[in-house]
Write a protein that holds these residues in place. Sequence first.
Motif, PDB file in Angstrom:
ATOM      1  N   GLU A   1       0.827  -1.206   0.000  1.00  0.00           N
ATOM      2  CA  GLU A   1       0.000   0.000   0.000  1.00  0.00           C
ATOM      3  C   GLU A   1       0.866   1.262   0.000  1.00  0.00           C
ATOM      4  O   GLU A   1       1.844   1.357   0.741  1.00  0.00           O
ATOM      5  CB  GLU A   1      -0.925   0.002   1.212  1.00  0.00           C
ATOM      6  CG  GLU A   1      -1.937   1.125   1.190  1.00  0.00           C
ATOM      7  CD  GLU A   1      -3.017   0.967   2.243  1.00  0.00           C
ATOM      8  OE1 GLU A   1      -3.558   1.987   2.668  1.00  0.00           O
ATOM      9  OE2 GLU A   1      -3.311  -0.190   2.617  1.00  0.00           O
ATOM     10  N   GLY A   2       0.508   2.216  -0.841  1.00  0.00           N
ATOM     11  CA  GLY A   2       1.288   3.445  -0.966  1.00  0.00           C
ATOM     12  C   GLY A   2       2.253   3.424  -2.127  1.00  0.00           C
ATOM     13  O   GLY A   2       2.768   4.468  -2.529  1.00  0.00           O
ATOM     14  N   GLY A   3       2.525   2.221  -2.686  1.00  0.00           N
ATOM     15  CA  GLY A   3       3.349   2.113  -3.878  1.00  0.00           C
ATOM     16  C   GLY A   3       4.807   2.481  -3.676  1.00  0.00           C
ATOM     17  O   GLY A   3       5.309   2.558  -2.560  1.00  0.00           O
ATOM     18  N   ILE A   4       5.484   2.732  -4.778  1.00  0.00           N
ATOM     19  CA  ILE A   4       6.918   3.004  -4.746  1.00  0.00           C
ATOM     20  C   ILE A   4       7.221   4.301  -4.017  1.00  0.00           C
ATOM     21  O   ILE A   4       8.196   4.394  -3.262  1.00  0.00           O
ATOM     22  CB  ILE A   4       7.509   3.020  -6.186  1.00  0.00           C
ATOM     23  CG1 ILE A   4       9.020   3.277  -6.147  1.00  0.00           C
ATOM     24  CG2 ILE A   4       6.793   4.016  -7.081  1.00  0.00           C
ATOM     25  CD1 ILE A   4       9.831   2.227  -5.444  1.00  0.00           C
ATOM     26  N   PHE A   5       6.403   5.332  -4.193  1.00  0.00           N
ATOM     27  CA  PHE A   5       6.660   6.598  -3.503  1.00  0.00           C
ATOM     28  C   PHE A   5       6.565   6.422  -1.987  1.00  0.00           C
ATOM     29  O   PHE A   5       7.388   6.940  -1.232  1.00  0.00           O
ATOM     30  CB  PHE A   5       5.688   7.681  -3.973  1.00  0.00           C
ATOM     31  CG  PHE A   5       6.058   8.304  -5.290  1.00  0.00           C
ATOM     32  CD1 PHE A   5       7.210   7.944  -5.974  1.00  0.00           C
ATOM     33  CD2 PHE A   5       5.238   9.271  -5.868  1.00  0.00           C
ATOM     34  CE1 PHE A   5       7.552   8.514  -7.193  1.00  0.00           C
ATOM     35  CE2 PHE A   5       5.574   9.859  -7.083  1.00  0.00           C
ATOM     36  CZ  PHE A   5       6.726   9.478  -7.749  1.00  0.00           C
ATOM     37  N   GLY A   6       5.554   5.676  -1.537  1.00  0.00           N
ATOM     38  CA  GLY A   6       5.404   5.447  -0.105  1.00  0.00           C
ATOM     39  C   GLY A   6       6.566   4.651   0.462  1.00  0.00           C
ATOM     40  O   GLY A   6       7.071   4.959   1.547  1.00  0.00           O
ATOM     41  N   ALA A   7       7.013   3.623  -0.271  1.00  0.00           N
ATOM     42  CA  ALA A   7       8.117   2.785   0.201  1.00  0.00           C
ATOM     43  C   ALA A   7       9.427   3.565   0.253  1.00  0.00           C
ATOM     44  O   ALA A   7      10.215   3.423   1.198  1.00  0.00           O
ATOM     45  CB  ALA A   7       8.267   1.567  -0.708  1.00  0.00           C
ATOM     46  N   LEU A   8       9.683   4.392  -0.754  1.00  0.00           N
ATOM     47  CA  LEU A   8      10.898   5.208  -0.761  1.00  0.00           C
ATOM     48  C   LEU A   8      10.922   6.153   0.436  1.00  0.00           C
ATOM     49  O   LEU A   8      11.948   6.300   1.115  1.00  0.00           O
ATOM     50  CB  LEU A   8      10.989   6.005  -2.061  1.00  0.00           C
ATOM     51  CG  LEU A   8      11.394   5.226  -3.310  1.00  0.00           C
ATOM     52  CD1 LEU A   8      11.172   6.071  -4.559  1.00  0.00           C
ATOM     53  CD2 LEU A   8      12.855   4.775  -3.232  1.00  0.00           C
ATOM     54  N   TRP A   9       9.793   6.788   0.700  1.00  0.00           N
ATOM     55  CA  TRP A   9       9.740   7.716   1.831  1.00  0.00           C
ATOM     56  C   TRP A   9       9.978   6.977   3.152  1.00  0.00           C
ATOM     57  O   TRP A   9      10.760   7.420   3.995  1.00  0.00           O
ATOM     58  CB  TRP A   9       8.396   8.435   1.870  1.00  0.00           C
ATOM     59  CG  TRP A   9       8.315   9.375   3.047  1.00  0.00           C
ATOM     60  CD1 TRP A   9       7.961   9.065   4.330  1.00  0.00           C
ATOM     61  CD2 TRP A   9       8.652  10.762   3.054  1.00  0.00           C
ATOM     62  NE1 TRP A   9       8.042  10.164   5.135  1.00  0.00           N
ATOM     63  CE2 TRP A   9       8.463  11.225   4.384  1.00  0.00           C
ATOM     64  CE3 TRP A   9       9.079  11.659   2.074  1.00  0.00           C
ATOM     65  CZ2 TRP A   9       8.688  12.554   4.746  1.00  0.00           C
ATOM     66  CZ3 TRP A   9       9.299  12.989   2.443  1.00  0.00           C
ATOM     67  CH2 TRP A   9       9.106  13.419   3.759  1.00  0.00           C
ATOM     68  N   GLU A  10       9.294   5.856   3.344  1.00  0.00           N
ATOM     69  CA  GLU A  10       9.415   5.124   4.599  1.00  0.00           C
ATOM     70  C   GLU A  10      10.834   4.605   4.806  1.00  0.00           C
ATOM     71  O   GLU A  10      11.359   4.657   5.929  1.00  0.00           O
ATOM     72  CB  GLU A  10       8.413   3.975   4.640  1.00  0.00           C
ATOM     73  CG  GLU A  10       6.972   4.440   4.790  1.00  0.00           C
ATOM     74  CD  GLU A  10       5.989   3.308   4.864  1.00  0.00           C
ATOM     75  OE1 GLU A  10       6.424   2.127   4.811  1.00  0.00           O
ATOM     76  OE2 GLU A  10       4.779   3.571   4.969  1.00  0.00           O
ATOM     77  N   MET A  11      11.478   4.120   3.749  1.00  0.00           N
ATOM     78  CA  MET A  11      12.842   3.632   3.885  1.00  0.00           C
ATOM     79  C   MET A  11      13.785   4.771   4.262  1.00  0.00           C
ATOM     80  O   MET A  11      14.627   4.640   5.158  1.00  0.00           O
ATOM     81  CB  MET A  11      13.314   2.960   2.593  1.00  0.00           C
ATOM     82  CG  MET A  11      14.739   2.434   2.669  1.00  0.00           C
ATOM     83  SD  MET A  11      15.286   1.555   1.171  1.00  0.00           S
ATOM     84  CE  MET A  11      14.583  -0.073   1.473  1.00  0.00           C
ATOM     85  N   ALA A  12      13.643   5.913   3.584  1.00  0.00           N
ATOM     86  CA  ALA A  12      14.517   7.046   3.840  1.00  0.00           C
ATOM     87  C   ALA A  12      14.249   7.659   5.207  1.00  0.00           C
ATOM     88  O   ALA A  12      15.178   7.968   5.961  1.00  0.00           O
ATOM     89  CB  ALA A  12      14.348   8.090   2.750  1.00  0.00           C
ATOM     90  N   ASP A  13      12.983   7.833   5.557  1.00  0.00           N
ATOM     91  CA  ASP A  13      12.649   8.481   6.820  1.00  0.00           C
ATOM     92  C   ASP A  13      13.021   7.601   8.003  1.00  0.00           C
ATOM     93  O   ASP A  13      13.485   8.104   9.031  1.00  0.00           O
ATOM     94  CB  ASP A  13      11.155   8.812   6.849  1.00  0.00           C
ATOM     95  CG  ASP A  13      10.855  10.052   7.654  1.00  0.00           C
ATOM     96  OD1 ASP A  13      11.482  11.099   7.395  1.00  0.00           O
ATOM     97  OD2 ASP A  13       9.993   9.999   8.552  1.00  0.00           O
ATOM     98  N   GLY A  14      12.829   6.288   7.867  1.00  0.00           N
ATOM     99  CA  GLY A  14      13.195   5.391   8.946  1.00  0.00           C
ATOM    100  C   GLY A  14      14.691   5.404   9.226  1.00  0.00           C
ATOM    101  O   GLY A  14      15.118   5.236  10.368  1.00  0.00           O
ATOM    102  N   ALA A  15      15.489   5.619   8.163  1.00  0.00           N
ATOM    103  CA  ALA A  15      16.947   5.633   8.309  1.00  0.00           C
ATOM    104  C   ALA A  15      17.505   7.032   8.523  1.00  0.00           C
ATOM    105  O   ALA A  15      18.684   7.189   8.840  1.00  0.00           O
ATOM    106  CB  ALA A  15      17.584   5.007   7.067  1.00  0.00           C
TER     107      ALA A  15
END
Length: 326
Positions: free
Chosen positions: A218-232
């Motif tokens: 859910e949220g697609g590639i844009f959501g996954a990119l944000w979550e990976m970057a923000d988490g790190a």
Amino acid sequence: MRKGKLQQSVLVRSVFKMLGQKREDAAGPAVGRGVSAFAGEKETQVFSCAPVLVKDPEDAVLAVCRVCNSVAAAGASAKGVLVSLMLPEAMEEKDLKELMRAVDGACVRYGTAVIGGHTEVTDGVLYPVLTVTAAGGTTRAGLFDPSCVTADLDLVVTKEIALGAVSYLAKTRRDELLTRFSPGFIHGAADFSEDYSVCREAEIAIEHGAAAMQDLSEGGIFGALWEMADGAGIGLDVALKRIPIQQETVEICEFFGVNPYQMLSTGALLIAAADGEGLVQKMALEGIPSAVIGRTTSGKERILRNGEEVRYLDKPQMDEMYRVGR
């Protein structure tokens, strides 16, 4: 509140900060962490949970695939699946059988099985509410920890984005699509569901030394990119034209007027690795298409490049599937 995944600011403020009790042996909830984990003596136990409102049996399939893919992205494999069902009073038994056949069929893809759960009928729901939890184990450490993603890593996407969304639409909105597309075109898009599993590419990425992985749901590639970057706590520099996407996906998304970069992308995997091109070559040897779409950076800017045009990645938005009535 808006539909879909809870907004990150609300999640942190009203969920995470309310959880004062901690366990030293557990990796608890965090931005960018798609699973929970318990450290054991011999292996780490990994869990992933997903709820879904079932309007079509394909919803149940996607829920099972989502949790099994999350477990795979953490370096484990789903040993078993727990299923909880809240059923409306008006539901007929034949529809329940069809739903459970869909769940069991999805489990077969991952070599796992339903090992328990709970089922009840209530007047509190209009559609079945299915919650699926996958459990697995791994001797590897760290793949579920967002801090493993550092600067100067390549970002690789396997298969293509929005496969889950387009396959779902081809199966559940076929009559609408037939007003523009041929039956063969729609059938081909529906077959994207055969590629929902990311287990093999996750194994290849682990063998290649990937730092972290995230399944695209859910949220697609844009959501996954944000979550990976923000988490790190890092930045990104991504080329939009490098993000792999099928022509059928482009045309079906245009038909419904939705953005494929913000749509359910079950079947694709985002990988952070030191040698992205080498990983792409290894994937190709197994017949798995993939592409390097950019790199992580030491700053906080999350850059999206479209040729000469530069813009910045927004915080995760509502998944576009909700715009087409999922």
